[in-house]
Design an enzyme around this catalytic site. Structure first.
Site, short mmCIF file in Angstrom:
data_model
loop_
_atom_site.label_atom_id
_atom_site.label_comp_id
_atom_site.label_asym_id
_atom_site.label_seq_id
_atom_site.Cartn_x
_atom_site.Cartn_y
_atom_site.Cartn_z
N ASP A 122 1.15 -1.38 0.29
CA ASP A 122 0.01 -0.06 0.27
C ASP A 122 0.72 0.90 0.16
OD1 ASP A 122 -1.62 2.04 0.64
OD2 ASP A 122 -2.82 0.93 1.94
N HIS A 123 0.92 1.92 -0.80
CA HIS A 123 2.18 2.80 -1.44
C HIS A 123 1.92 3.89 -0.42
CE1 HIS A 123 -0.99 4.35 -4.14
NE2 HIS A 123 0.55 5.82 -3.73
N HIS B 157 -6.06 2.74 1.09
CA HIS B 157 -5.18 3.11 1.75
C HIS B 157 -6.28 4.16 2.66
CE1 HIS B 157 -3.33 2.67 -2.37
NE2 HIS B 157 -4.48 3.22 -2.69
#
Ligand code: NAD
Length: 484
Positions: A177-178, A240
């Site tokens: 999950d950047h 996110h």
């Protein structure tokens, strides 16, 4: 101040989907930047693996172009670039076929860390894992990195987890999950757990509410087909936004270690109440001027998919009972700007009287653009004329505080890939976390699908549907104006 870069052990990184958009925009330029920072230890190598027929030289040209386009500093590093490109190889491979696998097995070295980045559609994860196993490339020293979307509901996420778990242990699986790789998001943990100042106030006794906004200026662009099957809830909220909420709400872990942190995040997700439909607003942008509307862009005139969602969440535990978390995200909004705001309660009694107005401390964590942290404090307005109060920011823009060199953060992908090589899973989602987040989101989405709920239209370039404003107004609160 000089950046401290810790080299990592020698590795072989295979990028499945090495010719795709993500590899071009993020993975290859990110690896190049880490190479320039002397972090690609020893004779570490990168192997692109994808369906396209090309040889090593063609892949190097592909990488050269990608880096020139997506790394703004590449022009100053020509010599580095040539050495970096020498580390690249390519294998034409079909995840569902048999070609290329022996060639790949001959390229990856058993004695170094092996990382396999699955930058392909999730429907191929199982095929890749099975073939890696069959061709003897799985070993205790290897890791797999998997991209989002991790499932589209609880059932599919469970199935994906089971498939990958057939061949790899949880300690080898890195679900990206950047958002978790962003510098400021990690700073959120440093601020909370590295300072005495905030943690005693970090609860429903002192915090009135929390706002999380992730606003995008762009529409669905070229991702229309995928996006129309997902929507803002699946694409942003379940992953996110949920991760950001967890980092704000979790209890202090005993140690900054992967499972200690992830255990605490999981407890937050499990403590979330079901969100009733009265606490959610869904929207879909309309066209204006030259900008096409959502339905036009996704080529589906009847689409009920939301490009905007705002909701009020409650966490039923001792720390947060009574403090709402307002979350909103959407496309084609006024600006591209994301922030988390911790809005503290009013002082219990104002000694300055009603005319001094209402003032609150707000801790703002800006994720993009201009990552930074700001604490709003109340002071006396300078000059004569009595005790007039104003709110001013104690601003901690990283660029100003640290100097440009240290504020030149690695992109989230760079950091996360290096964490994969280091074997540090702290900033990656564990399988049970992903499943718990789907268990929370599923009933919300199921209700929309059951009722064929229509999203509310909103004008492109606005702040979303008016009902999203009402979500807070009815509680006597309002959204902060989030500015780029
Ligand atoms: P893409 O369509 O641009 O590229 C897909 C890649 O997969 C290509 O290299 C293609 O050759 C390869 N491929 C397709 N079928 C294959 C097969 N049968 N065998 C071997 N290789 C095959 O996709 P992308 O945008 O790079 O996305 C890759 C993954 O990353 C997807 O899961 C996507 O959801 C995820 N992701 C992408 C982005 C982004 O910004 N592009 C952001 C977040 C997540």
């Amino acid at each position: 101040m000089v950046s401290r870069v810790i080299p990592v052990e020698t590795f072989d990184l295979v990028i499945f989907g090495g010719t795709g958009d993500l590899a071009r925009r993020k993975i290859l330029p990110g690896l190049f930047r880490r190479f320039c920072a002397e972090q690609m230890g020893g004779d570490s190598r990168i192997v692109g693996a994808a369906r396209s027929e090309m040889d090593r030289d063609a892949y190097r040209s592909f990488a050269r172009e990608a880096i020139a386009e997506f790394d703004p500093d590449a022009a100053g590093h020509e010599t580095h670039l040539e050495t970096f490109l020498d580390r690249l190889d390519y294998v034409t491979i079909d995840a569902r076929g048999e070609t290329g696998w022996e060639d790949l097995a001959a390229l990856v070295r058993p004695e170094v860390i092996r990382a396999f980045y699955f930058s392909v559609a999730p429907s191929l994860f199982g095929d890749l894992a099975e073939r890696l196993h069959r061709h003897g490339m799985d070993c205790d020293n290897c890791r797999v990195v998997v991209e989002k979307p991790f499932g589209r509901d609880l059932e599919s996420a469970r199935a994906l987890n089971r498939t990958i778990a057939t061949y790899f242990d949880e300690h080898q699986i890195y679900r990206i999950d950047h958002y978790l790789g962003k510098e400021t998001v990690q700073n959120l943990m440093a601020i909370r757990f590295g300072n005495m100042l905030f943690e005693p106030l970090w609860n429903s006794q002192y915090v009135d509410h929390i706002q999380i906004t992730v606003a995008e200026e762009v529409g669905v662009g070229g991702r229309g087909e995928y996006y129309d099957r997902a929507g803002a809830m699946r694409d942003m909220m379940q992953n996110h936004m949920m991760q950001l909420l967890c980092l704000i709400a979790m209890e202090p872990p005993a140690k900054f270690e992967p499972d200690a942190v992830r255990d605490e995040k999981l407890k937050v997700i499990r403590a979330l109440d079901h969100v009733p439909s009265t606490d959610i607003v869904r929207g879909q942008y309309e066209g204006s001027g030259d900008c096409p509307g959502y339905r036009h862009q996704v080529g589906n005139r009847d689409s009920n998919t939301e490009s905007f969602v705002a909701l009020r969440a409650h966490i039923s535990n001792w720390r947060w009972a009574g403090t709402p978390f307002y979350l909103r995200t959407g496309k084609r909004l006024r600006e591209r700007a994301s922030e988390i705001a911790i809005v503290f309660k009013d002082a219990p009694h104002s000694i300055f009287g009603a005319e001094a107005g209402r003032h609150r401390n707000i801790l703002t964590i800006r994720l993009q653009p201009n990552e930074g942290i700001e604490l709003g404090v109340t002071i006396k307005e300078p000059g004569p004329g009595g005790m007039r109060l104003i709110d001013v920011p104690l601003d901690m823009s990283f660029a100003e505080a640290l100097g440009p060199e240290d504020a030149d953060f690695p992109d989230a992908y760079e950091r996360l890939i290096m964490d994969v090589i280091r074997g540090n899973q702290t900033l990656f989602m564990r399988g049970d976390e992903v499943e718990a987040a789907w268990a929370w989101a599923d009933p919300i989405i199921a209700a929309w699908e059951r009722e064929e709920a229509q999203p509310l239209p909103y004008a492109a370039g606005s702040a979303g549907p008016d009902d999203a404003l009402m979500l807070m107004h009815r509680d006597g609160r309002r959204w902060r104006e989030v500015k780029a």
